[in-house]
Design an enzyme around this catalytic site. Structure first.
Site, PDB file in Angstrom:
ATOM      1  N   LYS A   4      63.363 -28.694 -50.599  1.00 39.80           N
ATOM      2  CA  LYS A   4      62.762 -29.289 -50.569  1.00 39.80           C
ATOM      3  C   LYS A   4      61.589 -29.432 -48.899  1.00 39.80           C
ATOM      4  O   LYS A   4      61.135 -30.793 -49.415  1.00 39.80           O
ATOM      5  CB  LYS A   4      63.477 -30.453 -51.569  1.00 39.80           C
ATOM      6  CG  LYS A   4      63.404 -30.648 -52.719  1.00 39.80           C
ATOM      7  CD  LYS A   4      63.558 -32.003 -53.617  1.00 39.80           C
ATOM      8  CE  LYS A   4      64.436 -33.027 -52.791  1.00 39.80           C
ATOM      9  NZ  LYS A   4      65.081 -34.357 -53.521  1.00 39.80           N
ATOM     10  N   LYS A  36      63.868 -30.958 -46.945  1.00 40.51           N
ATOM     11  CA  LYS A  36      64.185 -31.824 -46.378  1.00 40.51           C
ATOM     12  C   LYS A  36      65.996 -31.496 -46.104  1.00 40.51           C
ATOM     13  O   LYS A  36      66.796 -30.846 -47.024  1.00 40.51           O
ATOM     14  CB  LYS A  36      64.940 -33.038 -47.798  1.00 40.51           C
ATOM     15  CG  LYS A  36      63.413 -33.793 -48.283  1.00 40.51           C
ATOM     16  CD  LYS A  36      63.629 -35.093 -49.269  1.00 40.51           C
ATOM     17  CE  LYS A  36      63.329 -36.219 -49.159  1.00 40.51           C
ATOM     18  NZ  LYS A  36      63.587 -37.305 -49.731  1.00 40.51           N
TER      19      LYS A  36
END
Ligand code: C2G
Length: 131
Positions: A44, A46
């Site tokens: 993601k 992240k």
């Protein structure tokens, strides 16, 4: 028993997350939270401050949360909904429409995001405050 599920990283837990979890729990009787693994966070793009294990421990301490499972990929949601007998899938509305394919298996609810708070905002303001 009406079962609800939601997904997320839930890093640096804040009141926007709690607002989401409370409203999600209010939609049923049992709330499962699928927390993004550290490996999935990389997918993601992240990077969580807290490890998966610590984010899991924190979420398990929240009164609205009944069970925490791992989210390892984008593809597991249908299997999760079927395996756990989920009635309602819930996400914040920044994901509006993205998971409508699940309506074949359960209700899909997008809840308004809580304005004024985010993990990114926390990181940014703390960074700037320490310049
Ligand atoms: N959220 C919210 N209000 C905020 C911040 C977050 O309602 N101010 C909600 C998001 O909409 C999401 C949940 O809290 O439903 C978790 O947010 P994140 O940890 O940022 O999760 P995200 O990275 O969006 O991961 O497969 C789905 C993804 O794993 C979702």
């Amino acid at each position: 028993m009406k079962k609800v599920i939601t997904y997320g990283t839930f890093d640096l837990l804040h009141w926007g997350h709690i607002n989401l979890l409370k409203r999600a729990k209010d939609l049923g009787d049992y709330l499962i939270v699928a927390i993004s693994s550290d490996q999935f966070n990389a997918i993601k793009e992240k990077e969580a401050y807290h490890s998966f294990e610590n984010r899991k421990m924190i979420l398990e301490a929240i009164r609205y949360v009944d069970e925490v499972i791992a989210e390892d990929n984008w593809e597991q949601k249908v299997e999760d909904v079927q395996k756990h007998g989920i009635d309602v899938f819930v996400m914040g509305d920044d994901w509006d429409g993205k998971f409508d394919f699940l309506t074949e298996y359960c209700d899909v609810v997008y809840l308004p995001r809580t304005e004024g708070i985010s993990t990114t905002k926390i990181k940014t303001e703390l960074f700037e405050a320490n310049q």
